[in-house]
Design a protein around this motif. Structure first.
Motif, PDB file in Angstrom:
ATOM      1  N   TYR A 168       2.215   9.276   7.063  1.00 46.67           N
ATOM      2  CA  TYR A 168       0.858   9.345   7.615  1.00 46.67           C
ATOM      3  C   TYR A 168       0.743  10.530   8.584  1.00 46.67           C
ATOM      4  O   TYR A 168      -0.217  11.296   8.528  1.00 46.67           O
ATOM      5  CB  TYR A 168       0.513   8.022   8.306  1.00 46.67           C
ATOM      6  CG  TYR A 168      -0.838   8.014   8.960  1.00 46.67           C
ATOM      7  CD1 TYR A 168      -2.003   8.078   8.194  1.00 46.67           C
ATOM      8  CD2 TYR A 168      -0.970   7.947  10.343  1.00 46.67           C
ATOM      9  CE1 TYR A 168      -3.253   8.072   8.797  1.00 46.67           C
ATOM     10  CE2 TYR A 168      -2.209   7.932  10.949  1.00 46.67           C
ATOM     11  CZ  TYR A 168      -3.352   8.000  10.166  1.00 46.67           C
ATOM     12  OH  TYR A 168      -4.591   7.990  10.764  1.00 46.67           O
ATOM     13  N   GLU A 216      -2.758   5.624  -1.430  1.00 46.60           N
ATOM     14  CA  GLU A 216      -3.825   4.631  -1.262  1.00 46.60           C
ATOM     15  C   GLU A 216      -4.341   4.648   0.172  1.00 46.60           C
ATOM     16  O   GLU A 216      -5.544   4.555   0.416  1.00 46.60           O
ATOM     17  CB  GLU A 216      -3.320   3.226  -1.623  1.00 46.60           C
ATOM     18  CG  GLU A 216      -3.004   3.051  -3.085  1.00 46.60           C
ATOM     19  CD  GLU A 216      -2.246   1.761  -3.376  1.00 46.60           C
ATOM     20  OE1 GLU A 216      -2.408   1.250  -4.499  1.00 46.60           O
ATOM     21  OE2 GLU A 216      -1.507   1.276  -2.499  1.00 46.60           O
ATOM     22  N   LEU A 217      -3.433   4.784   1.110  1.00 51.91           N
ATOM     23  CA  LEU A 217      -3.804   4.833   2.523  1.00 51.91           C
ATOM     24  C   LEU A 217      -4.676   6.053   2.810  1.00 51.91           C
ATOM     25  O   LEU A 217      -5.712   5.952   3.478  1.00 51.91           O
ATOM     26  CB  LEU A 217      -2.533   4.878   3.370  1.00 51.91           C
ATOM     27  CG  LEU A 217      -2.744   4.783   4.855  1.00 51.91           C
ATOM     28  CD1 LEU A 217      -2.328   3.392   5.312  1.00 51.91           C
ATOM     29  CD2 LEU A 217      -1.942   5.828   5.563  1.00 51.91           C
ATOM     30  N   MET A 239       0.842  -1.186   0.000  1.00 50.58           N
ATOM     31  CA  MET A 239       0.000   0.000   0.000  1.00 50.58           C
ATOM     32  C   MET A 239       0.882   1.242   0.000  1.00 50.58           C
ATOM     33  O   MET A 239       1.853   1.312   0.730  1.00 50.58           O
ATOM     34  CB  MET A 239      -0.910  -0.021   1.237  1.00 50.58           C
ATOM     35  CG  MET A 239      -1.778   1.203   1.380  1.00 50.58           C
ATOM     36  SD  MET A 239      -2.917   1.145   2.766  1.00 50.58           S
ATOM     37  CE  MET A 239      -4.248   0.219   2.067  1.00 50.58           C
ATOM     38  N   PHE A 245      -8.372   0.711   8.218  1.00 49.51           N
ATOM     39  CA  PHE A 245      -7.072   0.434   7.613  1.00 49.51           C
ATOM     40  C   PHE A 245      -6.025   0.345   8.711  1.00 49.51           C
ATOM     41  O   PHE A 245      -6.257   0.767   9.837  1.00 49.51           O
ATOM     42  CB  PHE A 245      -6.693   1.512   6.597  1.00 49.51           C
ATOM     43  CG  PHE A 245      -6.529   2.884   7.201  1.00 49.51           C
ATOM     44  CD1 PHE A 245      -5.287   3.365   7.558  1.00 49.51           C
ATOM     45  CD2 PHE A 245      -7.647   3.703   7.406  1.00 49.51           C
ATOM     46  CE1 PHE A 245      -5.142   4.624   8.111  1.00 49.51           C
ATOM     47  CE2 PHE A 245      -7.514   4.967   7.952  1.00 49.51           C
ATOM     48  CZ  PHE A 245      -6.252   5.427   8.308  1.00 49.51           C
ATOM     49  N   ARG A 246      -4.882  -0.219   8.373  1.00 55.07           N
ATOM     50  CA  ARG A 246      -3.711  -0.245   9.251  1.00 55.07           C
ATOM     51  C   ARG A 246      -2.571   0.422   8.506  1.00 55.07           C
ATOM     52  O   ARG A 246      -2.354   0.161   7.331  1.00 55.07           O
ATOM     53  CB  ARG A 246      -3.294  -1.683   9.589  1.00 55.07           C
ATOM     54  CG  ARG A 246      -4.254  -2.436  10.447  1.00 55.07           C
ATOM     55  CD  ARG A 246      -4.166  -2.129  11.901  1.00 55.07           C
ATOM     56  NE  ARG A 246      -2.894  -2.539  12.474  1.00 55.07           N
ATOM     57  CZ  ARG A 246      -2.529  -2.215  13.690  1.00 55.07           C
ATOM     58  NH1 ARG A 246      -3.300  -1.493  14.445  1.00 55.07           N
ATOM     59  NH2 ARG A 246      -1.373  -2.604  14.173  1.00 55.07           N
ATOM     60  N   VAL A 247      -1.859   1.288   9.180  1.00 52.86           N
ATOM     61  CA  VAL A 247      -0.728   1.969   8.566  1.00 52.86           C
ATOM     62  C   VAL A 247       0.497   1.062   8.675  1.00 52.86           C
ATOM     63  O   VAL A 247       0.883   0.686   9.783  1.00 52.86           O
ATOM     64  CB  VAL A 247      -0.436   3.321   9.253  1.00 52.86           C
ATOM     65  CG1 VAL A 247       0.736   4.017   8.585  1.00 52.86           C
ATOM     66  CG2 VAL A 247      -1.666   4.210   9.262  1.00 52.86           C
ATOM     67  N   GLU A 299      -5.550   2.272  13.651  1.00 52.04           N
ATOM     68  CA  GLU A 299      -4.762   2.155  12.425  1.00 52.04           C
ATOM     69  C   GLU A 299      -3.255   2.249  12.668  1.00 52.04           C
ATOM     70  O   GLU A 299      -2.448   1.904  11.810  1.00 52.04           O
ATOM     71  CB  GLU A 299      -5.183   3.228  11.402  1.00 52.04           C
ATOM     72  CG  GLU A 299      -4.846   4.657  11.769  1.00 52.04           C
ATOM     73  CD  GLU A 299      -5.907   5.360  12.594  1.00 52.04           C
ATOM     74  OE1 GLU A 299      -5.863   6.591  12.655  1.00 52.04           O
ATOM     75  OE2 GLU A 299      -6.784   4.696  13.161  1.00 52.04           O
ATOM     76  N   THR A 307      -8.142   5.588   1.401  1.00 47.62           N
ATOM     77  CA  THR A 307      -8.898   4.676   2.267  1.00 47.62           C
ATOM     78  C   THR A 307      -9.419   5.433   3.489  1.00 47.62           C
ATOM     79  O   THR A 307     -10.576   5.284   3.874  1.00 47.62           O
ATOM     80  CB  THR A 307      -8.015   3.488   2.705  1.00 47.62           C
ATOM     81  OG1 THR A 307      -7.555   2.812   1.536  1.00 47.62           O
ATOM     82  CG2 THR A 307      -8.772   2.519   3.582  1.00 47.62           C
TER      83      THR A 307
END
Length: 161
Positions: A26, A5-6, A1, A16-18, A156, A9
């Motif tokens: 992030y 894209e993150l 990812m 989601f998970r980072v 996340e 989402t």
């Protein structure tokens, strides 16, 4: 990812998970989602690690008090902005319960301010943060102590990165 894209989402409101490798990007993105921090103060994340952050902010003429000096409230806002990256970096949601600053030196209305902040204590219900704001010449302008009450978890964010 990828970070794009993150972010997409997150904007769609999906879970989601980072990935740990994307945490610095992030956190930089989180700063852009807060209008006061991003647009009014123009705070930039220069570097970030879990529990530590480096920010910078240009000094603008808009930031002066009636005496023509850099307004202390701007420094306080920058100090509070420090908490965003620090608490997000450890996967917490928290509210400021105490902010204490010592204003050490004035600064000309030009150049760039730099802030370094770190988590001192990451407990179950309490976070304490420490920081300092440095002027263009390298002089200490202000030191900062913040206490925050934890109100939630950011699912996340990975436990370690």
């Amino acid at each position: 990812m990828t970070i794009d894209e993150l972010i997409e989402t997150a904007r769609r409101g999906e879970a989601f998970r980072v990935p740990p490798a994307l945490m610095p990007d992030y956190i930089r993105w989180l700063y852009t989602t807060h209008r006061a921090v991003h647009e009014l103060l123009c705070v930039r994340v220069d570097d970030v690690r879990r529990g530590e952050i480096w920010l910078s902010m240009p000094v603008r003429a808009d930031y002066t008090n009636s005496g023509g000096f850099l307004y202390g409230g701007i420094l306080a806002a920058m100090a509070d902005a420090m908490s965003l990256g620090l608490i997000a970096g450890v996967g917490r949601s928290a509210v400021t319960t105490h902010l204490s600053m010592n204003f050490v030196k004035s600064h000309p209305i030009s150049g760039t301010l730099r802030l370094h902040g770190a988590i001192r204590h990451n407990g179950g219900r309490l976070l304490t943060l420490r920081g300092e704001i440095i002027g263009e010449s390298g002089a200490l302008l202000s030191d900062i102590d913040i206490a925050m009450t934890v109100v939630g978890r950011l699912p996340e964010v990975p436990e370690d990165w």
